[in-house]
Design a protein around this motif. Structure first.
Motif, PDB file in Angstrom:
ATOM      1  N   MET A   1       0.841  -1.187   0.000  1.00  0.00           N
ATOM      2  CA  MET A   1       0.000   0.000   0.000  1.00  0.00           C
ATOM      3  C   MET A   1       0.884   1.248   0.000  1.00  0.00           C
ATOM      4  N   ARG A   2       0.436   2.261  -0.722  1.00  0.00           N
ATOM      5  CA  ARG A   2       1.206   3.494  -0.792  1.00  0.00           C
ATOM      6  C   ARG A   2       0.547   4.582   0.050  1.00  0.00           C
ATOM      7  N   PHE A   3       1.372   5.275   0.833  1.00  0.00           N
ATOM      8  CA  PHE A   3       0.891   6.273   1.783  1.00  0.00           C
ATOM      9  C   PHE A   3       1.119   7.688   1.259  1.00  0.00           C
ATOM     10  N   LEU A   4       0.089   8.531   1.402  1.00  0.00           N
ATOM     11  CA  LEU A   4       0.239   9.970   1.212  1.00  0.00           C
ATOM     12  C   LEU A   4       0.131  10.602   2.591  1.00  0.00           C
ATOM     13  N   ILE A   5       1.195  11.260   3.024  1.00  0.00           N
ATOM     14  CA  ILE A   5       1.262  11.839   4.368  1.00  0.00           C
ATOM     15  C   ILE A   5       1.321  13.353   4.245  1.00  0.00           C
ATOM     16  N   ILE A   6       0.321  14.017   4.789  1.00  0.00           N
ATOM     17  CA  ILE A   6       0.270  15.473   4.737  1.00  0.00           C
ATOM     18  C   ILE A   6       0.447  16.029   6.149  1.00  0.00           C
ATOM     19  N   ILE A   7       1.405  16.939   6.280  1.00  0.00           N
ATOM     20  CA  ILE A   7       1.764  17.477   7.595  1.00  0.00           C
ATOM     21  C   ILE A   7       1.643  18.999   7.596  1.00  0.00           C
ATOM     22  N   PRO A   8       0.581  19.553   8.172  1.00  0.00           N
ATOM     23  CA  PRO A   8       0.511  21.010   8.349  1.00  0.00           C
ATOM     24  C   PRO A   8       1.565  21.444   9.361  1.00  0.00           C
ATOM     25  N   ALA A   9       2.263  22.538   9.072  1.00  0.00           N
ATOM     26  CA  ALA A   9       3.325  22.993   9.979  1.00  0.00           C
ATOM     27  C   ALA A   9       3.330  24.513  10.063  1.00  0.00           C
ATOM     28  N   HIS A  10       3.216  25.023  11.280  1.00  0.00           N
ATOM     29  CA  HIS A  10       3.304  26.469  11.508  1.00  0.00           C
ATOM     30  C   HIS A  10       4.309  26.716  12.628  1.00  0.00           C
ATOM     31  N   ASN A  11       5.426  27.348  12.292  1.00  0.00           N
ATOM     32  CA  ASN A  11       6.489  27.645  13.263  1.00  0.00           C
ATOM     33  C   ASN A  11       6.895  26.407  14.059  1.00  0.00           C
ATOM     34  N   GLU A  12       7.329  25.394  13.345  1.00  0.00           N
ATOM     35  CA  GLU A  12       7.697  24.111  13.963  1.00  0.00           C
ATOM     36  C   GLU A  12       9.184  23.783  13.785  1.00  0.00           C
ATOM     37  N   GLU A  13      10.033  24.803  13.729  1.00  0.00           N
ATOM     38  CA  GLU A  13      11.450  24.557  13.504  1.00  0.00           C
ATOM     39  C   GLU A  13      12.082  23.688  14.598  1.00  0.00           C
ATOM     40  N   ALA A  77      -4.934  23.862   5.882  1.00  0.00           N
ATOM     41  CA  ALA A  77      -3.573  23.552   5.436  1.00  0.00           C
ATOM     42  C   ALA A  77      -3.508  22.145   4.843  1.00  0.00           C
ATOM     43  N   PHE A  78      -4.140  21.193   5.509  1.00  0.00           N
ATOM     44  CA  PHE A  78      -4.180  19.817   5.020  1.00  0.00           C
ATOM     45  C   PHE A  78      -4.777  19.767   3.616  1.00  0.00           C
ATOM     46  N   LYS A  79      -5.890  20.446   3.406  1.00  0.00           N
ATOM     47  CA  LYS A  79      -6.558  20.426   2.100  1.00  0.00           C
ATOM     48  C   LYS A  79      -5.689  21.040   1.010  1.00  0.00           C
ATOM     49  N   ASN A  80      -4.955  22.077   1.355  1.00  0.00           N
ATOM     50  CA  ASN A  80      -4.056  22.690   0.384  1.00  0.00           C
ATOM     51  C   ASN A  80      -2.968  21.712  -0.046  1.00  0.00           C
ATOM     52  N   GLY A  81      -2.490  20.910   0.903  1.00  0.00           N
ATOM     53  CA  GLY A  81      -1.508  19.889   0.551  1.00  0.00           C
ATOM     54  C   GLY A  81      -2.111  18.784  -0.284  1.00  0.00           C
ATOM     55  N   LEU A  82      -3.325  18.378   0.067  1.00  0.00           N
ATOM     56  CA  LEU A  82      -4.002  17.303  -0.653  1.00  0.00           C
ATOM     57  C   LEU A  82      -4.256  17.674  -2.109  1.00  0.00           C
ATOM     58  N   GLN A  83      -4.579  18.934  -2.356  1.00  0.00           N
ATOM     59  CA  GLN A  83      -4.899  19.386  -3.711  1.00  0.00           C
ATOM     60  C   GLN A  83      -3.716  19.300  -4.672  1.00  0.00           C
ATOM     61  N   THR A  84      -2.513  19.203  -4.131  1.00  0.00           N
ATOM     62  CA  THR A  84      -1.334  19.127  -5.002  1.00  0.00           C
ATOM     63  C   THR A  84      -1.046  17.704  -5.477  1.00  0.00           C
ATOM     64  N   GLN A  85      -1.810  16.726  -4.971  1.00  0.00           N
ATOM     65  CA  GLN A  85      -1.522  15.325  -5.275  1.00  0.00           C
ATOM     66  C   GLN A  85      -2.702  14.665  -5.986  1.00  0.00           C
ATOM     67  N   ASN A  86      -2.397  13.601  -6.727  1.00  0.00           N
ATOM     68  CA  ASN A  86      -3.429  12.775  -7.344  1.00  0.00           C
ATOM     69  C   ASN A  86      -3.770  11.660  -6.369  1.00  0.00           C
ATOM     70  N   ILE A  87      -4.910  11.761  -5.729  1.00  0.00           N
ATOM     71  CA  ILE A  87      -5.277  10.815  -4.679  1.00  0.00           C
ATOM     72  C   ILE A  87      -5.361   9.383  -5.201  1.00  0.00           C
ATOM     73  N   ASP A  88      -5.584   9.217  -6.515  1.00  0.00           N
ATOM     74  CA  ASP A  88      -5.673   7.876  -7.099  1.00  0.00           C
ATOM     75  C   ASP A  88      -4.343   7.125  -7.037  1.00  0.00           C
ATOM     76  N   ASP A  89      -3.261   7.841  -6.804  1.00  0.00           N
ATOM     77  CA  ASP A  89      -1.936   7.209  -6.741  1.00  0.00           C
ATOM     78  C   ASP A  89      -1.649   6.584  -5.384  1.00  0.00           C
ATOM     79  N   PHE A  90      -2.575   6.728  -4.433  1.00  0.00           N
ATOM     80  CA  PHE A  90      -2.307   6.290  -3.070  1.00  0.00           C
ATOM     81  C   PHE A  90      -3.423   5.384  -2.532  1.00  0.00           C
ATOM     82  N   ASP A  91      -3.072   4.619  -1.511  1.00  0.00           N
ATOM     83  CA  ASP A  91      -4.034   3.719  -0.863  1.00  0.00           C
ATOM     84  C   ASP A  91      -4.438   4.205   0.521  1.00  0.00           C
ATOM     85  N   VAL A  92      -3.546   4.945   1.174  1.00  0.00           N
ATOM     86  CA  VAL A  92      -3.789   5.439   2.532  1.00  0.00           C
ATOM     87  C   VAL A  92      -3.491   6.933   2.576  1.00  0.00           C
TER      88      VAL A  92
END
Length: 284
Positions: A1-13, A77-92
């Motif tokens: 299975m292929r994973f798409l992992i989206i991580i919102p980050a605000h000032n997390e250095e 933020a999560f949705k903005n990351g998701l929109q950059t990917q083709n969800i059909d390429d992933f299983d999780v």
């Protein structure tokens, strides 16, 4: 299975590298990570770039600074990351926070759980926080609920429930909606995820206002909202806390603030809450 992992980050250095290191050390290597830099003003962008320069599985999306509101900001933020990917390429589809440390078998164990159990729609571990030098169970939620920092959805389940809702309470709304669709939410207690930062520490909303808004955006009717408010007041041993929560809830109703759930979904959530209450009362 292929994973798409989206991580919102605000000032997390100070925290992000721990999360990304733990992903690079996973036994399961078939994943893509999209870190959404949500208007950071520190060195978060530099941290992300170090991983992108050496590992093609890491990408980033940069957003303009927005107001920090519980729930809605992180899902936006999560949705903005998701929109950059083709969800059909992933299983999780995963929504992870930028301040967690995953055990090296996290993705592999999630993968096996999905493969062995076709009814599983949402899977995750348990959150642990450091207390006096030792890591212990966070305990802010029941052990059957997958917390917001480490959600892993089967793609079909994610699509059926309409994705994540850009609202306070999104990480409880998803549980109710997927269960109503016949999917199961499963916590694997053997997967211990370390939480570096205390949740809610950067929210500017008062606790009573938070609960009132939370109950409103969760779609609870007045009676259920009042029952939930009384439970929180009893925990705090404060009668005034009850009235403060109710005041916040009623203010939202008066303003008729927009809900991110449909009327039918709101009905589903209220019915589920009633069932849970009846089950608890019968046990008592």
């Amino acid at each position: 299975m292929r994973f798409l992992i989206i991580i919102p980050a605000h000032n997390e250095e100070d925290h992000l590298s721990f999360t990304l290191d733990s992903l690079q050390q996973q036994n399961c290597k078939d994943f893509k990570v999209v870190v959404v830099n949500d208007g950071s003003t520190d060195r978060t962008a530099e941290v992300i770039r170090k991983y992108m320069d050496h590992d093609p599985r890491f990408e980033t999306v940069n957003l303009q600074k927005s107001a920090h509101q519980p729930g809605s900001k992180v899902v936006n933020a999560f949705k903005n990351g998701l929109q950059t990917q083709n969800i059909d390429d992933f299983d999780v589809i995963c929504k992870f926070d930028a301040d967690i440390i995953l055990p090296e078998n996290y993705l592999k164990t999630i993968e096996k759980a999905f493969q062995d159990n076709p009814e599983y729609g949402l899977v995750g571990g348990l959150l642990y926080v450091e207390k006096e030098g030792n890591w212990g169970y966070e305990g802010n939620s029941n052990k059957h609920h997958v917390r917001g920092p480490m959600k892993a959805y089967r793609k079909e389940c994610f699509i059926q429930m309409g994705g994540l809702r850009e609202t306070l309470g999104w990480d409880n709304i998803d549980s109710i909606l997927l269960e109503n669709l016949g999917w199961k939410e499963i916590v694997l207690p053997g997967l211990q995820v370390k939480l570096i930062k205390v949740k809610g520490s950067d929210y500017t909303v008062r606790e009573s206002e938070y609960y009132g808004r939370y109950f409103y955006f969760l779609g609870l009717n007045r009676l259920l909202a009042y029952i939930a408010s009384s439970k929180e007041a009893m925990k705090s041993k404060s009668v005034s806390f009850f009235f403060q929560i109710v005041k916040s809830y009623e203010a939202c109703r008066t303003k008729k603030l927009e809900l991110k759930i449909s009327k039918e979904e709101q009905k589903t959530i209220n019915n589920q809450r009633w069932k849970a209450l009846k089950k608890k009362w019968l046990r008592m």
